[in-house]
Scaffold this motif. Structure first.
Motif, PDB file in Angstrom:
ATOM      1  N   ARG A 124      -7.106   3.195   2.293  1.00 17.88           N
ATOM      2  CA  ARG A 124      -6.255   2.006   2.340  1.00 17.88           C
ATOM      3  C   ARG A 124      -5.024   2.248   3.192  1.00 17.88           C
ATOM      4  O   ARG A 124      -4.354   1.329   3.600  1.00 17.88           O
ATOM      5  N   VAL A 161       0.855  -1.188   0.000  1.00 11.15           N
ATOM      6  CA  VAL A 161       0.000   0.000   0.000  1.00 11.15           C
ATOM      7  C   VAL A 161       0.891   1.238   0.000  1.00 11.15           C
ATOM      8  O   VAL A 161       0.604   2.239  -0.656  1.00 11.15           O
ATOM      9  N   PRO A 211      -0.819  -4.516   2.742  1.00  9.82           N
ATOM     10  CA  PRO A 211      -2.186  -4.525   3.263  1.00  9.82           C
ATOM     11  C   PRO A 211      -2.237  -5.347   4.546  1.00  9.82           C
ATOM     12  O   PRO A 211      -1.644  -6.422   4.629  1.00  9.82           O
TER      13      PRO A 211
END
Lengths: 210, 254
Positions: free
Chosen positions: B172, B12, B41
């Motif tokens: 995210r 990410v 992630p």
């Protein structure tokens, strides 16, 4: 750590046998200080020798039960009523190690500090992970869950966390102090070199420091 | 946990050989020197280090609030350096939640409005954005603050509103600079548990802190010194910890 008083506290809630005491002790402390049954029986026989517990019969499966005596109960109350003494600081291997490291030539104290800090942070991460699970109410393997046992376990975890944190803060502090010390030493060396050349007027730096 | 996930997964956040120099000539300061860092992630990374080690610079670069002198920053595989201002603002709004150390709430807006603003800018209806804002406030245990203005809140309340703002929507990547500084120990713990839960649900987070107890909520703790990553600590899974604890032993006292 007082297994002796821990067992008295459990027996205060009614007669129990050895294996049961072990399980109940660990349910409260989360196996942070695991006991083996042998340790429980050794402690029980000392408590019996000192008149603080007495045998209370066997069940049909042959489990030997123990019950707390009146003087055992008095001993337990006295334990709860008395602060855990801090007058004799426990011998701390890390403090001794650093105290030695700064005096032994050729030891890179900064590396010792960082190595310990990594180790302690790792422990702190592990305890915190366990606490996250405890806060989320996840059951522990092999432990019969109850609200008061879970609370006891959380308190024990918090204690481990705060104690480890204190150690890390102390390590941070040591590092700063070491850096200040190295700086002061350098300044002193530079000053000595300067003073060695000029024997005249006192240097301005010294007056500033006074 | 996340750090055991396959390396081929797109991080990410990816800092690639990032260097940041402040000032020029004799006054030049190397804030960061060749930092390589990936956050995957589900991963929660804490950054620790003494004052001036480059922690905050690292965070502002990761959030696209500053540009590296050398190297590049990628968010979900997209290099921030190559984006137009408009696209960069969009990435920051949609993908990145940023918790500022001094909260940065807009004084003329209520807590609810502060939180829902980025979602409305993204085209969400005011009603839907408000709903999300209330859910975020709820998650942080302060639903009663929705219609209060920042001036009417304590520092700790403002901090929690700032965190709610960073968590709203499907961000995210959450970046946080000392997000628990104004909170007491149990409230701080609750906030960290929320961040932890976000990561367990698949988001990625990077938090700067000087509090070891807070850093310990992370999967990985990296140590910065003089702009370099000097060390890191990776936590193990809780299930195996209980086994470790059970195999330890203690001495019986007299």
């Amino acid at each position: 750590m007082s297994i002796r008083h821990g067992l008295l506290a459990l027996l205060d809630q009614g007669p129990r046998y050895g294996y049961q005491l072990r399980t109940e002790f660990e349910a409260r402390t989360g196996a942070t200080w695991p006991l083996n049954v042998g340790q429980v029986y050794t402690t029980l026989s000392r408590l019996e020798r000192d008149g603080l517990v007495e045998p209370a019969g066997e069940d049909e499966e042959g489990h030997q039960f123990y019950a707390v005596t009146a003087s055992g109960r008095a001993e337990l109350r006295a334990w709860f009523d008395t602060p855990v003494p801090r007058t004799n600081p426990p011998r701390d291997e890390l403090a001794i190690k650093l105290a030695m490291a700064v005096t032994v030539p050729g030891v890179d104290v900064t590396t010792v500090v960082q190595g310990q800090r990594r180790h302690s942070i790792k422990a702190l991460q592990d305890y915190t992970r366990l606490k996250g699970r405890a806060l989320a109410g996840e059951p522990r393997p092999g432990v019969a869950s109850s609200a008061s046992h879970d609370l006891a376990w959380l308190l024990v975890l918090d204690q481990l966390i705060f104690q480890t944190e204190a150690e890390i803060r102390w390590l941070d502090h040591c590092e700063t102090r070491l850096a200040q010390h190295a700086e002061a030493e350098q300044a002193r060396a530079a000053e000595a070199a300067r003073d060695g050349g000029a024997t005249g007027a006192p240097p301005a730096r010294r007056r500033l420091r006074a | 946990m996340s750090h055991t996930q396959p390396a081929r997964q797109t991080p990410v956040l990816h800092l690639e050989n990032v260097t940041r120099v402040h000032g020029q000539g004799a006054a030049q300061v190397q804030a960061l020197r060749g930092i390589d860092l990936k956050v995957h992630p589900g991963e929660f990374v804490a950054v620790m280090g003494p004052s001036g080690s480059g922690k905050s610079t690292l965070l502002t670069l990761a959030g696209g609030l500053d540009t590296p002198t050398d190297g590049q920053v990628l968010v979900e595989g997209v290099a921030l350096g190559g984006l137009t201002r408009k696209r960069l603002a969009q990435v920051r709004r949609r993908s990145v939640g940023y918790v500022f150390q001094d909260y940065n709430l807009i004084p003329a807006l209520t807590a609810g409005e502060n939180i829902s603003l980025p979602r409305e800018l993204d085209g969400l209806s005011a009603r839907a954005a408000r709903r999300e804002a209330l859910a975020a406030l709820e998650e942080l245990g302060i639903p009663e603050l929705a219609d209060r203005f920042p001036d009417d809140m304590s520092g700790g309340q403002q901090q929690r509103v700032a965190i709610a703002r960073a968590l709203i929507g499907d961000r995210r990547l959450v970046l946080a600079d000392e997000p628990t500084g104004a909170l007491d120990s149990t409230t701080g713990e609750a906030v960290l548990a929320v961040l932890r839960a976000r990561c367990d649900a698949g988001a990625a987070a990077m938090m700067v802190t000087h509090e070891a107890r807070h850093a310990a909520w992370a999967d990985r703790v990296v140590f910065l010194r003089d702009g370099r990553m000097v060390d890191e600590s990776v936590s193990q899974d809780a299930a195996s910890l209980l086994v470790t604890a059970a195999t330890n032993s203690v001495k019986v006292d007299e």
